[in-house]
Design a protein around this motif. Structure first.
Motif, PDB file in Angstrom:
ATOM      1  N   UNK A  33      46.400 -30.549 -25.457  1.00  0.00           N
ATOM      2  CA  UNK A  33      45.552 -31.312 -24.622  1.00  0.00           C
ATOM      3  C   UNK A  33      45.233 -30.676 -23.309  1.00  0.00           C
ATOM      4  N   UNK A  34      44.075 -30.928 -22.325  1.00  0.00           N
ATOM      5  CA  UNK A  34      43.887 -30.376 -21.207  1.00  0.00           C
ATOM      6  C   UNK A  34      45.014 -30.780 -20.150  1.00  0.00           C
ATOM      7  N   UNK A  35      45.623 -29.817 -19.667  1.00  0.00           N
ATOM      8  CA  UNK A  35      47.040 -30.195 -18.942  1.00  0.00           C
ATOM      9  C   UNK A  35      46.623 -31.227 -17.552  1.00  0.00           C
ATOM     10  N   UNK A  36      45.482 -30.883 -16.988  1.00  0.00           N
ATOM     11  CA  UNK A  36      45.071 -31.725 -15.993  1.00  0.00           C
ATOM     12  C   UNK A  36      44.845 -33.183 -16.300  1.00  0.00           C
ATOM     13  N   UNK A  37      44.386 -33.563 -17.582  1.00  0.00           N
ATOM     14  CA  UNK A  37      44.072 -34.694 -17.929  1.00  0.00           C
ATOM     15  C   UNK A  37      45.331 -35.513 -18.407  1.00  0.00           C
ATOM     16  N   UNK A  38      46.213 -34.627 -18.909  1.00  0.00           N
ATOM     17  CA  UNK A  38      47.654 -35.074 -19.367  1.00  0.00           C
ATOM     18  C   UNK A  38      48.608 -35.445 -18.115  1.00  0.00           C
ATOM     19  N   UNK A  39      48.503 -34.634 -17.288  1.00  0.00           N
ATOM     20  CA  UNK A  39      49.150 -34.996 -15.794  1.00  0.00           C
ATOM     21  C   UNK A  39      48.552 -36.193 -15.205  1.00  0.00           C
ATOM     22  N   UNK A  40      47.287 -36.392 -15.118  1.00  0.00           N
ATOM     23  CA  UNK A  40      46.543 -37.399 -14.407  1.00  0.00           C
ATOM     24  C   UNK A  40      47.194 -38.850 -15.245  1.00  0.00           C
ATOM     25  N   UNK A  41      46.956 -38.983 -16.542  1.00  0.00           N
ATOM     26  CA  UNK A  41      47.451 -40.115 -17.313  1.00  0.00           C
ATOM     27  C   UNK A  41      48.819 -40.314 -17.088  1.00  0.00           C
ATOM     28  N   UNK A  42      49.658 -39.515 -16.752  1.00  0.00           N
ATOM     29  CA  UNK A  42      51.003 -39.541 -16.831  1.00  0.00           C
ATOM     30  C   UNK A  42      51.242 -40.384 -15.280  1.00  0.00           C
ATOM     31  N   UNK A  43      50.505 -39.612 -14.201  1.00  0.00           N
ATOM     32  CA  UNK A  43      50.662 -39.937 -13.072  1.00  0.00           C
ATOM     33  C   UNK A  43      50.136 -41.405 -12.826  1.00  0.00           C
ATOM     34  N   UNK A  44      49.254 -41.956 -13.313  1.00  0.00           N
ATOM     35  CA  UNK A  44      48.649 -43.275 -13.567  1.00  0.00           C
ATOM     36  C   UNK A  44      49.743 -44.285 -14.188  1.00  0.00           C
ATOM     37  N   UNK A  45      50.090 -43.718 -15.032  1.00  0.00           N
ATOM     38  CA  UNK A  45      51.194 -44.564 -15.932  1.00  0.00           C
ATOM     39  C   UNK A  45      52.391 -44.741 -14.971  1.00  0.00           C
ATOM     40  N   UNK A  46      52.715 -43.877 -14.179  1.00  0.00           N
ATOM     41  CA  UNK A  46      54.040 -43.990 -13.166  1.00  0.00           C
ATOM     42  C   UNK A  46      53.592 -45.104 -12.451  1.00  0.00           C
ATOM     43  N   UNK A  47      52.483 -45.087 -11.639  1.00  0.00           N
ATOM     44  CA  UNK A  47      52.059 -45.983 -10.646  1.00  0.00           C
ATOM     45  C   UNK A  47      51.831 -47.459 -11.267  1.00  0.00           C
TER      46      UNK A  47
END
Length: 170
Positions: A33-47
């Motif tokens: 999966x595109x790394x930037x998108x995976x990192x983005x979704x994980x960041x949003x989930x943390x918040x």
């Protein structure tokens, strides 16, 4: 509810748990999966673990769904669980979007989705909702009343006490 790209059946789709404690989910096509998108979704989930105001929406069993179609446009959404419905949305953002662009769009999309659950305000302390913005290429939460940056997207819980609530409050 899986995302269906009825217009283009050549999409690659990835599923992963919203939270580390969520269900283990695999993929079956062998493409990262595109790394930037995976990192983005994980960041949003943390918040999403803090500063939710309104109905208590349980997101622990929810599974992210990330899809890229043959035009390289990204669809994000989730498969619902325990009273949380699924959704998927594509606004034509490219799989090559930066982490900052992906984070702001994902945060805004999730914010609107949560607002549909009997007026869940997130992130909020009950009076107004923070807004996701990109400032100097950094995705951040902004207080719209004073235009001040509250925290980077993905670090909201660590800084929520500075905005008036203990980090453990929802």
């Amino acid at each position: 509810m899986p995302i269906q790209d009825w217009w283009n059946q050549d999409s690659l789709v990835w599923h992963f748990a919203m939270f580390d404690s969520g269900p283990a989910v695999g993929e079956d096509h062998g493409v990262e999966a595109p790394e930037a998108w995976v990192r983005a979704l994980k960041a949003v989930a943390r918040d999403m673990r803090c500063l939710r105001y309104g109905r208590d929406v349980q997101l622990d069993g929810v599974v992210w769904e990330l899809a890229v179609n043959s035009g390289y446009a990204v669809t994000i959404g989730w498969q619902g669980a325990d009273g949380v419905g699924g959704f998927g949305l594509c606004h034509g953002l490219s799989m090559d979007a930066t982490f900052g662009e992906a984070s702001v769009w994902a945060a805004d999309t999730v914010q609107w989705e949560l607002a549909g659950y009997e007026f869940v305000h997130w992130p909020s302390r009950g009076h107004h909702v923070l807004v996701p913005r990109l400032r100097e290429a950094v995705p951040v939460w902004v207080d719209p009343h004073n235009d001040g940056t509250v925290a980077a997207i993905g670090e909201l819980c660590e800084h929520s006490g500075e905005w008036g609530l203990p980090a453990t409050d929802r």
